[in-house]
Motif scaffolding. Sequence first.
Motif, PDB file in Angstrom:
ATOM      1  N   THR A 156       0.819  -1.215   0.000  1.00  0.00           N
ATOM      2  CA  THR A 156       0.000   0.000   0.000  1.00  0.00           C
ATOM      3  C   THR A 156       0.853   1.264   0.000  1.00  0.00           C
ATOM      4  OG1 THR A 156      -0.144   0.163   2.423  1.00  0.00           O
ATOM      5  CG2 THR A 156      -1.803  -1.202   1.291  1.00  0.00           C
ATOM      6  N   PHE A 157       2.156   1.133   0.245  1.00  0.00           N
ATOM      7  CA  PHE A 157       3.051   2.286   0.322  1.00  0.00           C
ATOM      8  C   PHE A 157       2.442   3.390   1.194  1.00  0.00           C
ATOM      9  CE2 PHE A 157       4.132   0.077  -3.555  1.00  0.00           C
ATOM     10  CZ  PHE A 157       5.517   0.093  -3.560  1.00  0.00           C
ATOM     11  N   PRO A 158       2.192   3.073   2.480  1.00  0.00           N
ATOM     12  CA  PRO A 158       1.563   4.071   3.357  1.00  0.00           C
ATOM     13  C   PRO A 158       2.452   5.298   3.509  1.00  0.00           C
ATOM     14  CG  PRO A 158       2.461   2.249   4.633  1.00  0.00           C
ATOM     15  CD  PRO A 158       2.557   1.850   3.204  1.00  0.00           C
ATOM     16  N   LEU A 159       1.817   6.449   3.748  1.00  0.00           N
ATOM     17  CA  LEU A 159       2.594   7.666   3.963  1.00  0.00           C
ATOM     18  C   LEU A 159       3.538   7.454   5.153  1.00  0.00           C
ATOM     19  CD1 LEU A 159       0.026  10.540   3.392  1.00  0.00           C
ATOM     20  CD2 LEU A 159       1.448   9.327   1.751  1.00  0.00           C
ATOM     21  N   ALA A 160       4.718   8.027   5.052  1.00  0.00           N
ATOM     22  CA  ALA A 160       5.858   7.806   5.956  1.00  0.00           C
ATOM     23  C   ALA A 160       6.619   6.539   5.595  1.00  0.00           C
ATOM     24  CB  ALA A 160       5.484   7.808   7.425  1.00  0.00           C
ATOM     25  N   VAL A 161       6.032   5.693   4.717  1.00  0.00           N
ATOM     26  CA  VAL A 161       6.658   4.526   4.087  1.00  0.00           C
ATOM     27  C   VAL A 161       7.567   3.709   5.015  1.00  0.00           C
ATOM     28  CG1 VAL A 161       6.476   5.187   1.673  1.00  0.00           C
ATOM     29  CG2 VAL A 161       8.286   6.213   3.028  1.00  0.00           C
ATOM     30  N   PRO A 162       6.986   3.087   6.064  1.00  0.00           N
ATOM     31  CA  PRO A 162       7.781   2.229   6.950  1.00  0.00           C
ATOM     32  C   PRO A 162       7.945   0.829   6.361  1.00  0.00           C
ATOM     33  CG  PRO A 162       5.540   2.309   7.726  1.00  0.00           C
ATOM     34  CD  PRO A 162       5.592   3.206   6.521  1.00  0.00           C
ATOM     35  N   LEU A 163       8.605   0.728   5.225  1.00  0.00           N
ATOM     36  CA  LEU A 163       8.641  -0.530   4.479  1.00  0.00           C
ATOM     37  C   LEU A 163       9.691  -1.497   5.015  1.00  0.00           C
ATOM     38  CD1 LEU A 163       8.290   0.935   0.873  1.00  0.00           C
ATOM     39  CD2 LEU A 163       6.501   0.407   2.544  1.00  0.00           C
ATOM     40  N   GLU A 164      10.888  -1.004   5.301  1.00  0.00           N
ATOM     41  CA  GLU A 164      11.969  -1.884   5.750  1.00  0.00           C
ATOM     42  C   GLU A 164      11.611  -2.571   7.064  1.00  0.00           C
ATOM     43  OE1 GLU A 164      13.567   0.874   2.783  1.00  0.00           O
ATOM     44  OE2 GLU A 164      12.336   1.169   4.570  1.00  0.00           O
ATOM     45  N   TRP A 165      10.928  -1.853   7.938  1.00  0.00           N
ATOM     46  CA  TRP A 165      10.479  -2.440   9.195  1.00  0.00           C
ATOM     47  C   TRP A 165       9.600  -3.656   8.921  1.00  0.00           C
ATOM     48  CZ3 TRP A 165       5.219  -2.329  10.751  1.00  0.00           C
ATOM     49  CH2 TRP A 165       4.979  -2.808  12.047  1.00  0.00           C
ATOM     50  N   ASN A 166       8.725  -3.571   7.952  1.00  0.00           N
ATOM     51  CA  ASN A 166       7.853  -4.701   7.632  1.00  0.00           C
ATOM     52  C   ASN A 166       8.646  -5.877   7.063  1.00  0.00           C
ATOM     53  OD1 ASN A 166       4.751  -4.116   7.898  1.00  0.00           O
ATOM     54  ND2 ASN A 166       5.676  -2.183   7.261  1.00  0.00           N
ATOM     55  N   VAL A 167       9.660  -5.596   6.255  1.00  0.00           N
ATOM     56  CA  VAL A 167      10.503  -6.667   5.728  1.00  0.00           C
ATOM     57  C   VAL A 167      11.219  -7.388   6.867  1.00  0.00           C
ATOM     58  CG1 VAL A 167      12.548  -7.183   4.337  1.00  0.00           C
ATOM     59  CG2 VAL A 167      10.808  -5.621   3.461  1.00  0.00           C
ATOM     60  N   PHE A 168      11.783  -6.622   7.799  1.00  0.00           N
ATOM     61  CA  PHE A 168      12.480  -7.245   8.920  1.00  0.00           C
ATOM     62  C   PHE A 168      11.512  -8.052   9.780  1.00  0.00           C
ATOM     63  CE2 PHE A 168      14.089  -7.197  13.318  1.00  0.00           C
ATOM     64  CZ  PHE A 168      15.260  -7.916  13.120  1.00  0.00           C
ATOM     65  N   PHE A 169      10.277  -7.580   9.935  1.00  0.00           N
ATOM     66  CA  PHE A 169       9.318  -8.323  10.737  1.00  0.00           C
ATOM     67  C   PHE A 169       8.939  -9.644  10.065  1.00  0.00           C
ATOM     68  CE2 PHE A 169       6.966  -6.324  14.445  1.00  0.00           C
ATOM     69  CZ  PHE A 169       8.101  -5.697  14.916  1.00  0.00           C
ATOM     70  N   ILE A 170       8.894  -9.657   8.745  1.00  0.00           N
ATOM     71  CA  ILE A 170       8.636 -10.927   8.050  1.00  0.00           C
ATOM     72  C   ILE A 170       9.747 -11.917   8.359  1.00  0.00           C
ATOM     73  CG2 ILE A 170       8.501 -12.037   5.784  1.00  0.00           C
ATOM     74  CD1 ILE A 170       7.138  -9.477   4.764  1.00  0.00           C
ATOM     75  N   PHE A 171      11.006 -11.472   8.223  1.00  0.00           N
ATOM     76  CA  PHE A 171      12.121 -12.357   8.569  1.00  0.00           C
ATOM     77  C   PHE A 171      12.048 -12.776  10.033  1.00  0.00           C
ATOM     78  CE2 PHE A 171      16.235 -12.548  10.745  1.00  0.00           C
ATOM     79  CZ  PHE A 171      16.741 -13.720  10.179  1.00  0.00           C
ATOM     80  N   SER A 172      11.792 -11.807  10.932  1.00  0.00           N
ATOM     81  CA  SER A 172      11.774 -12.091  12.366  1.00  0.00           C
ATOM     82  C   SER A 172      10.737 -13.151  12.705  1.00  0.00           C
ATOM     83  CB  SER A 172      11.485 -10.812  13.152  1.00  0.00           C
ATOM     84  OG  SER A 172      12.485  -9.845  12.956  1.00  0.00           O
ATOM     85  N   ALA A 173       9.566 -13.055  12.074  1.00  0.00           N
ATOM     86  CA  ALA A 173       8.514 -14.026  12.362  1.00  0.00           C
ATOM     87  C   ALA A 173       8.973 -15.449  12.034  1.00  0.00           C
ATOM     88  CB  ALA A 173       7.258 -13.683  11.567  1.00  0.00           C
ATOM     89  N   TRP A 174       9.571 -15.623  10.855  1.00  0.00           N
ATOM     90  CA  TRP A 174      10.044 -16.958  10.473  1.00  0.00           C
ATOM     91  C   TRP A 174      11.240 -17.377  11.314  1.00  0.00           C
ATOM     92  CZ3 TRP A 174       7.498 -20.260   7.316  1.00  0.00           C
ATOM     93  CH2 TRP A 174       6.452 -19.722   6.563  1.00  0.00           C
ATOM     94  N   PHE A 175      12.153 -16.472  11.584  1.00  0.00           N
ATOM     95  CA  PHE A 175      13.323 -16.791  12.405  1.00  0.00           C
ATOM     96  C   PHE A 175      12.898 -17.248  13.803  1.00  0.00           C
ATOM     97  CE2 PHE A 175      16.271 -15.443  15.715  1.00  0.00           C
ATOM     98  CZ  PHE A 175      17.463 -16.001  15.307  1.00  0.00           C
ATOM     99  N   LEU A 176      12.004 -16.505  14.423  1.00  0.00           N
ATOM    100  CA  LEU A 176      11.659 -16.766  15.819  1.00  0.00           C
ATOM    101  C   LEU A 176      10.721 -17.952  15.984  1.00  0.00           C
ATOM    102  CD1 LEU A 176      11.148 -13.063  16.954  1.00  0.00           C
ATOM    103  CD2 LEU A 176      13.034 -14.573  17.626  1.00  0.00           C
ATOM    104  N   PHE A 177       9.687 -18.040  15.150  1.00  0.00           N
ATOM    105  CA  PHE A 177       8.635 -19.019  15.406  1.00  0.00           C
ATOM    106  C   PHE A 177       8.754 -20.285  14.573  1.00  0.00           C
ATOM    107  CE2 PHE A 177       6.854 -14.829  16.497  1.00  0.00           C
ATOM    108  CZ  PHE A 177       6.538 -15.065  17.827  1.00  0.00           C
ATOM    109  N   TRP A 178       9.443 -20.223  13.425  1.00  0.00           N
ATOM    110  CA  TRP A 178       9.685 -21.430  12.634  1.00  0.00           C
ATOM    111  C   TRP A 178      11.080 -21.978  12.903  1.00  0.00           C
ATOM    112  CZ3 TRP A 178       6.394 -24.539  10.412  1.00  0.00           C
ATOM    113  CH2 TRP A 178       6.848 -25.503   9.506  1.00  0.00           C
ATOM    114  N   GLY A 179      12.034 -21.086  12.966  1.00  0.00           N
ATOM    115  CA  GLY A 179      13.402 -21.531  13.243  1.00  0.00           C
ATOM    116  C   GLY A 179      13.609 -21.962  14.677  1.00  0.00           C
TER     117      GLY A 179
END
Length: 601
Positions: A334-357
């Motif tokens: 959605t490219f929200p205003l203020a564009v917090p995109l990198e944070w969302n990418v890191f959270f995707i990795f974090s979710a798999w790292f923490l709960f799957w790994g």
Amino acid sequence: MGFNTADMPPVDPAKFGSLPFMERMRLLATHWCEYGFGSPKKLHMLYVYKLIFFTVVGLLLVGLTTPALGGFGEIGSWWTEPIVYVKLMAWTTLFEVLGLASSSGPLAFKFSPFIGGCLYWLRPKTIRVPPWPGKVPFTAGDTRQLWDVAVYGLILLNLAFLVCFPGQVTDRVPGSEAGLPPQWAMFSYIGLIVLMGLRDKTVFLAARSEQYLAALLIFASAGSVVDMIIAAKIFIFASWFGAGISKLGRHFTLVVAPMVSNTPWITSRRLKRSLYRNFPEDIRASKVTSSIAHILGTIVELALPLILLFSTNTTLTLLALIGMTGFHIFIISTFPLAVPLEWNVFFIFSAWFLFWGHPAGEGWAVTDMSTGWLLAAIVMAAFFPILGNLRPDLVSFLPSMRQYAGNWASATWAFRGREVEDKLNQHLVKSNLNQIDQLTAAFGNEVAEIFMQKAVAWRTMHSQGRALISLMMRHTDELDNYVIREAEFVCTTLIGWQFGDAHLHNEQTIAAVQRRCNFAPGEVIVTWTESQPIHRNYIEYKVIDAAIGVVERGTYVVADATEELPWLPNGPIKHTVTWTRPGYVAPSDGSQYVQQSRVNA
């Protein structure tokens, strides 16, 4: 919306400025419903390229600077190593605190240059915003000194060290040849960013400390890798769950409609119109929007994190991870205003790292954590969200975990003419000119003014904007005598960064600007609203004359704002005045407040 061309509202730019203010707001708000901001899609591609750079360079830095991992041929066996998580967290923080991530580029109204961040914080004499200047020793004042620049520079070096250090073997991570970065380097960053935060809270927030600082503290302090990983699980759970709780109020549906309308890959005007009750006459959020907001949004953000934190079923965990991955990908798209995109990418990795790994059923459950660290993690995860929702005046909406909820402190600035607005360029040390000047250089003044006012119209599509303009109608002699600006975009040129938190541009920052610009009474009026406390149905507001300070305080009922149309066809929403500066009379209350009495007040 074209790839190279913007979608402009159906109005002759030369005639736009002659329209009454509320008519302009209606025109721009209804145009937003179908086209969003209307920016060319090539601007969105800039962010796609930046995300690719962020992801690829981050992985390369981790793989190339940590030889004990064994190289990229072994990535399937080392992506769950704790040092990978710490290094990618440090890389994300570095990207953020440089100003390259959130609040960057044209979707954050930075056109020339594309960032603020380091361009401000490495420059002496720019404005800084200390959180408690009268209470914490050595933090008074509002001018960045060489000392502040030095501390900020050390923060950047410290983060770069954490990213690039090859790791050292430690018995805190038994069996790992890569180990962790040295404890002293993690503690030194924590100390530096806290020190910097006491001098300038903007840098502290820009580093997204509410997301990463507690996790880094546990990785630096805990003696067991089990405690480290499970604490990180608790912290990411708190971020998701806290955001979900905050979306249960009246504000969130008003966020979703304009956000989806602004999504570049959604081109169906029929779909976009369905987000509103009766487009174009009534553009309050529809039941379709409410379903999207609370079924695909709130319920997902409440239910899936609970599954991830407590489930020991592999299939259920996998489905929850797929759901949360889709949730973050949608936000990115959605490219929200203020564009917090990198944070969302890191959270995707974090979710798999923490709960799957590190699955709960294999020794990584909350019940496997030592009691002391479990209690500490719960307190750290819950304290600021609870305090921030009960007393939002004390805590930024970021550590309160109200991401995207629409319940945030907001403001609108009014300048009595462009020559008054230009004083910000003349008297402030900053790296970005006012946005109107950045846009004028590219598109000419008439088109630039349309884009600037479209940001104000976007704010009126949210509950706070209706209150802010209602107040502005009382505290200016006539709206059309002023240039009305969205405060977040003013803020980003004042202090180099913004993320939807008006605490960064409240009366403290306005006073800092006034000391430099010396506005006359009545030249700059700011209407300002706090966030809504979770246990109340009203919001507190204040009105600020830059030359005088706060001139009025009061409250308004949230439902009165959410149920009104953006262009206020029924007049200003109701508000209750609880305090007025002695001698002050709002211009529309029947008498002009003469300059001399303002000066003496």
